[in-house]
Motif scaffolding. Structure first.
Motif, PDB file in Angstrom:
ATOM      1  N   VAL A 115       0.862  -1.189   0.000  1.00 43.56           N
ATOM      2  CA  VAL A 115       0.000   0.000   0.000  1.00 43.56           C
ATOM      3  C   VAL A 115       0.897   1.238   0.000  1.00 43.56           C
ATOM      4  CG1 VAL A 115      -0.284  -0.144   2.518  1.00 43.56           C
ATOM      5  CG2 VAL A 115      -1.839   1.275   1.172  1.00 43.56           C
ATOM      6  N   TYR A 116       0.743   2.085  -1.050  1.00 41.95           N
ATOM      7  CA  TYR A 116       1.609   3.251  -1.221  1.00 41.95           C
ATOM      8  C   TYR A 116       0.822   4.400  -1.828  1.00 41.95           C
ATOM      9  CZ  TYR A 116       6.112   1.125  -0.072  1.00 41.95           C
ATOM     10  OH  TYR A 116       7.158   0.566   0.590  1.00 41.95           O
ATOM     11  N   ASN A 117       1.297   5.600  -1.571  1.00 40.83           N
ATOM     12  CA  ASN A 117       0.719   6.789  -2.181  1.00 40.83           C
ATOM     13  C   ASN A 117       1.643   7.343  -3.255  1.00 40.83           C
ATOM     14  OD1 ASN A 117      -1.564   8.416  -2.318  1.00 40.83           O
ATOM     15  ND2 ASN A 117      -0.648  10.021  -1.062  1.00 40.83           N
ATOM     16  N   TRP A 167      -1.102  -8.264  -3.730  1.00 36.88           N
ATOM     17  CA  TRP A 167      -2.228  -7.340  -3.631  1.00 36.88           C
ATOM     18  C   TRP A 167      -1.647  -5.938  -3.510  1.00 36.88           C
ATOM     19  CZ3 TRP A 167      -2.053 -12.128  -1.617  1.00 36.88           C
ATOM     20  CH2 TRP A 167      -3.146 -12.986  -1.851  1.00 36.88           C
ATOM     21  N   ILE A 168      -2.048  -5.030  -4.389  1.00 38.27           N
ATOM     22  CA  ILE A 168      -1.486  -3.681  -4.443  1.00 38.27           C
ATOM     23  C   ILE A 168      -2.593  -2.654  -4.281  1.00 38.27           C
ATOM     24  CG2 ILE A 168      -0.186  -2.018  -5.840  1.00 38.27           C
ATOM     25  CD1 ILE A 168       0.794  -4.527  -7.479  1.00 38.27           C
ATOM     26  N   SER A 208      -8.542  10.079  -5.055  1.00 37.51           N
ATOM     27  CA  SER A 208      -8.145  11.176  -4.174  1.00 37.51           C
ATOM     28  C   SER A 208      -9.339  11.744  -3.432  1.00 37.51           C
ATOM     29  CB  SER A 208      -7.468  12.273  -4.991  1.00 37.51           C
ATOM     30  OG  SER A 208      -6.282  11.785  -5.604  1.00 37.51           O
ATOM     31  N   SER A 209     -10.536  11.608  -4.024  1.00 32.69           N
ATOM     32  CA  SER A 209     -11.743  12.130  -3.394  1.00 32.69           C
ATOM     33  C   SER A 209     -12.166  11.339  -2.163  1.00 32.69           C
ATOM     34  CB  SER A 209     -12.897  12.131  -4.408  1.00 32.69           C
ATOM     35  OG  SER A 209     -13.148  10.806  -4.874  1.00 32.69           O
ATOM     36  N   THR A 210     -11.528  10.191  -1.928  1.00 36.01           N
ATOM     37  CA  THR A 210     -11.901   9.346  -0.789  1.00 36.01           C
ATOM     38  C   THR A 210     -11.602  10.019   0.538  1.00 36.01           C
ATOM     39  OG1 THR A 210     -11.478   7.366  -2.102  1.00 36.01           O
ATOM     40  CG2 THR A 210     -11.556   7.076   0.282  1.00 36.01           C
ATOM     41  N   GLY A 211     -10.573  10.827   0.564  1.00 36.68           N
ATOM     42  CA  GLY A 211     -10.174  11.463   1.819  1.00 36.68           C
ATOM     43  C   GLY A 211      -9.079  10.673   2.510  1.00 36.68           C
ATOM     44  N   ALA A 212      -8.979  10.845   3.819  1.00 32.77           N
ATOM     45  CA  ALA A 212      -7.882  10.234   4.577  1.00 32.77           C
ATOM     46  C   ALA A 212      -8.031   8.714   4.639  1.00 32.77           C
ATOM     47  CB  ALA A 212      -7.838  10.801   5.988  1.00 32.77           C
ATOM     48  N   VAL A 213      -6.930   8.030   4.361  1.00 29.51           N
ATOM     49  CA  VAL A 213      -6.848   6.576   4.487  1.00 29.51           C
ATOM     50  C   VAL A 213      -5.522   6.278   5.193  1.00 29.51           C
ATOM     51  CG1 VAL A 213      -6.721   4.358   3.296  1.00 29.51           C
ATOM     52  CG2 VAL A 213      -8.199   6.187   2.397  1.00 29.51           C
ATOM     53  N   THR A 214      -5.591   5.597   6.310  1.00 34.28           N
ATOM     54  CA  THR A 214      -4.405   5.394   7.156  1.00 34.28           C
ATOM     55  C   THR A 214      -3.234   4.801   6.380  1.00 34.28           C
ATOM     56  OG1 THR A 214      -5.792   5.091   9.109  1.00 34.28           O
ATOM     57  CG2 THR A 214      -3.538   4.264   9.232  1.00 34.28           C
ATOM     58  N   GLY A 215      -3.498   3.808   5.526  1.00 36.85           N
ATOM     59  CA  GLY A 215      -2.411   3.150   4.806  1.00 36.85           C
ATOM     60  C   GLY A 215      -1.650   4.064   3.878  1.00 36.85           C
ATOM     61  N   LEU A 216      -2.315   5.084   3.333  1.00 33.16           N
ATOM     62  CA  LEU A 216      -1.646   5.987   2.399  1.00 33.16           C
ATOM     63  C   LEU A 216      -0.702   6.951   3.103  1.00 33.16           C
ATOM     64  CD1 LEU A 216      -4.482   6.811  -0.160  1.00 33.16           C
ATOM     65  CD2 LEU A 216      -2.706   5.050  -0.286  1.00 33.16           C
ATOM     66  N   VAL A 253      -4.688  -2.456   8.636  1.00 30.87           N
ATOM     67  CA  VAL A 253      -4.554  -1.221   7.859  1.00 30.87           C
ATOM     68  C   VAL A 253      -4.659  -1.508   6.365  1.00 30.87           C
ATOM     69  CG1 VAL A 253      -2.946   0.637   7.223  1.00 30.87           C
ATOM     70  CG2 VAL A 253      -3.246   0.000   9.625  1.00 30.87           C
ATOM     71  N   PHE A 254      -4.056  -2.620   5.924  1.00 35.29           N
ATOM     72  CA  PHE A 254      -4.153  -2.953   4.498  1.00 35.29           C
ATOM     73  C   PHE A 254      -5.599  -3.250   4.112  1.00 35.29           C
ATOM     74  CE2 PHE A 254      -4.377  -5.624   0.820  1.00 35.29           C
ATOM     75  CZ  PHE A 254      -3.522  -4.977  -0.067  1.00 35.29           C
ATOM     76  N   ASP A 255      -6.285  -4.040   4.916  1.00 35.48           N
ATOM     77  CA  ASP A 255      -7.677  -4.375   4.607  1.00 35.48           C
ATOM     78  C   ASP A 255      -8.541  -3.115   4.530  1.00 35.48           C
ATOM     79  OD1 ASP A 255      -7.028  -7.031   4.518  1.00 35.48           O
ATOM     80  OD2 ASP A 255      -7.783  -7.493   6.529  1.00 35.48           O
ATOM     81  N   ASP A 256      -8.265  -2.164   5.404  1.00 36.66           N
ATOM     82  CA  ASP A 256      -9.002  -0.904   5.380  1.00 36.66           C
ATOM     83  C   ASP A 256      -8.744  -0.159   4.072  1.00 36.66           C
ATOM     84  OD1 ASP A 256     -10.425   1.439   6.750  1.00 36.66           O
ATOM     85  OD2 ASP A 256      -8.468   2.322   6.307  1.00 36.66           O
ATOM     86  N   ALA A 257      -7.481  -0.130   3.642  1.00 37.36           N
ATOM     87  CA  ALA A 257      -7.140   0.544   2.388  1.00 37.36           C
ATOM     88  C   ALA A 257      -7.756  -0.181   1.194  1.00 37.36           C
ATOM     89  CB  ALA A 257      -5.621   0.621   2.240  1.00 37.36           C
ATOM     90  N   TRP A 258      -7.727  -1.513   1.231  1.00 33.74           N
ATOM     91  CA  TRP A 258      -8.300  -2.313   0.139  1.00 33.74           C
ATOM     92  C   TRP A 258      -9.799  -2.038  -0.001  1.00 33.74           C
ATOM     93  CZ3 TRP A 258      -6.170  -5.056  -3.677  1.00 33.74           C
ATOM     94  CH2 TRP A 258      -6.954  -5.977  -4.358  1.00 33.74           C
ATOM     95  N   ASP A 259     -10.483  -1.969   1.118  1.00 35.27           N
ATOM     96  CA  ASP A 259     -11.923  -1.702   1.099  1.00 35.27           C
ATOM     97  C   ASP A 259     -12.231  -0.273   0.647  1.00 35.27           C
ATOM     98  OD1 ASP A 259     -12.411  -4.261   1.970  1.00 35.27           O
ATOM     99  OD2 ASP A 259     -12.617  -3.697   4.082  1.00 35.27           O
TER     100      ASP A 259
END
Length: 281
Positions: A115-117, A167-168, A208-216, A253-259
């Motif tokens: 998971v990367y930004n 999984w990316i 980008s419109s999603t807002g804050a995501v911990t993994g990013l 954290v990854f699962d949260d980003a994936w979702d």
């Protein structure tokens, strides 16, 4: 010609064999460690560190293991050979990730979660990596070409038809930070599309419109190696951090980003739209 074995790779193999031979000899870890220290000296946890590849074995450790574990000839020869290789001074690593341990574990992984930004090194084409590294204040200009080649080569090893399951998750903002001009950017995004089409790879994008995501804001790579070894890698400017035991927080954290990301199909549409846009520039 004798095959060259990476010193850390040999250390991992030695650790695995040493654990098996100890178990075959009917010794619990604590008992074996106490006997080892009594026989050759050392400090508490020395055997534990050898068996988890945190340190390389010394000749005295190997001699004690051979005498105490009494392995079959083939295992004894392999133990000695691996110990010799593990103690060899490693050649310098030319890599964006300043860690031989990480590179060895990456090669061994059967599953990866990323998971990367930004575009991670292993997903970069040579041209894109060159353009990116050339701008870094931390990279000597003389090293840019070799580092860029290394990133491209790492990607070739990972993203192949018989490669590990990967999984990316990428933040859409990564597609806005494309160095090297439109042609280089186009080939880089085409690389992402090609990777996403591999049968064992799944790639999603977080708009980008999603807002804050911990993994990013806390990017990392999580590796799994059979039978059940884990390594979470988090790179920083000052140092690299590793977590080898409880990686549950990273999975969470990854699962949260994936979702939070859009589907693979929608992600591919985003990539293809970027390619079309670049073609008009």
């Amino acid at each position: 010609m004798t095959e060259q074995v990476d010193s850390f790779d040999a250390r991992l193999e030695f650790a695995k064999l040493a654990r098996r031979l100890r178990a075959d000899a009917g010794l619990e870890p604590g008992q074996a460690e106490a006997e080892l220290i009594a026989a050759v000296g050392g400090y508490a946890s020395v055997l534990s560190k050898i068996e988890t590849a945190r340190i390389a074995p010394k000749p005295a450790h190997v001699t004690w293991m051979l005498a105490r574990y009494r392995p079959e000839r083939a295992d004894a020869d392999r133990l000695v050979s691996l110990a010799d290789a593990a103690g060899t001074r490693a050649q310098p690593v030319v890599a964006g990730v300043q860690s031989r341990e990480y590179l060895v574990r990456e090669r061994r992984a059967d599953q990866m979660w990323v998971v990367y930004n930004e575009i991670p090194g292993s997903l970069q084409t040579y041209e894109f990596a060159f353009a990116t590294l050339a701008k870094s204040p931390l990279v000597d200009p003389a090293d840019v070409e070799a580092l860029a080649r290394d990133r491209a080569d790492r990607g070739t090893r990972i993203f192949r038809p018989d490669g590990p399951e990967v999984w990316i998750v990428l933040g859409e903002a990564a597609l806005d930070r494309m160095d090297g001009g439109p042609d280089v950017a186009t080939r880089e995004i085409e690389r992402l599309v090609a990777v996403s089409e591999l049968p064992q790879v799944r790639l999603r994008i977080i708009p980008s419109s999603t807002g804050a995501v911990t993994g990013l804001s806390n990017p990392f790579t999580l590796l799994h190696t059979r039978p059940d070894e884990w390594l979470a890698f988090v790179g920083h400017i000052a140092r690299n951090d590793y977590v080898k035991k409880d990686v549950s927080r990273f999975r969470l954290v990854f699962d949260d980003a994936w979702d939070a990301a859009v589907s693979e199909g929608r992600s591919r549409e985003i990539l293809e739209a970027r390619i079309a846009d670049l073609g008009q520039r």
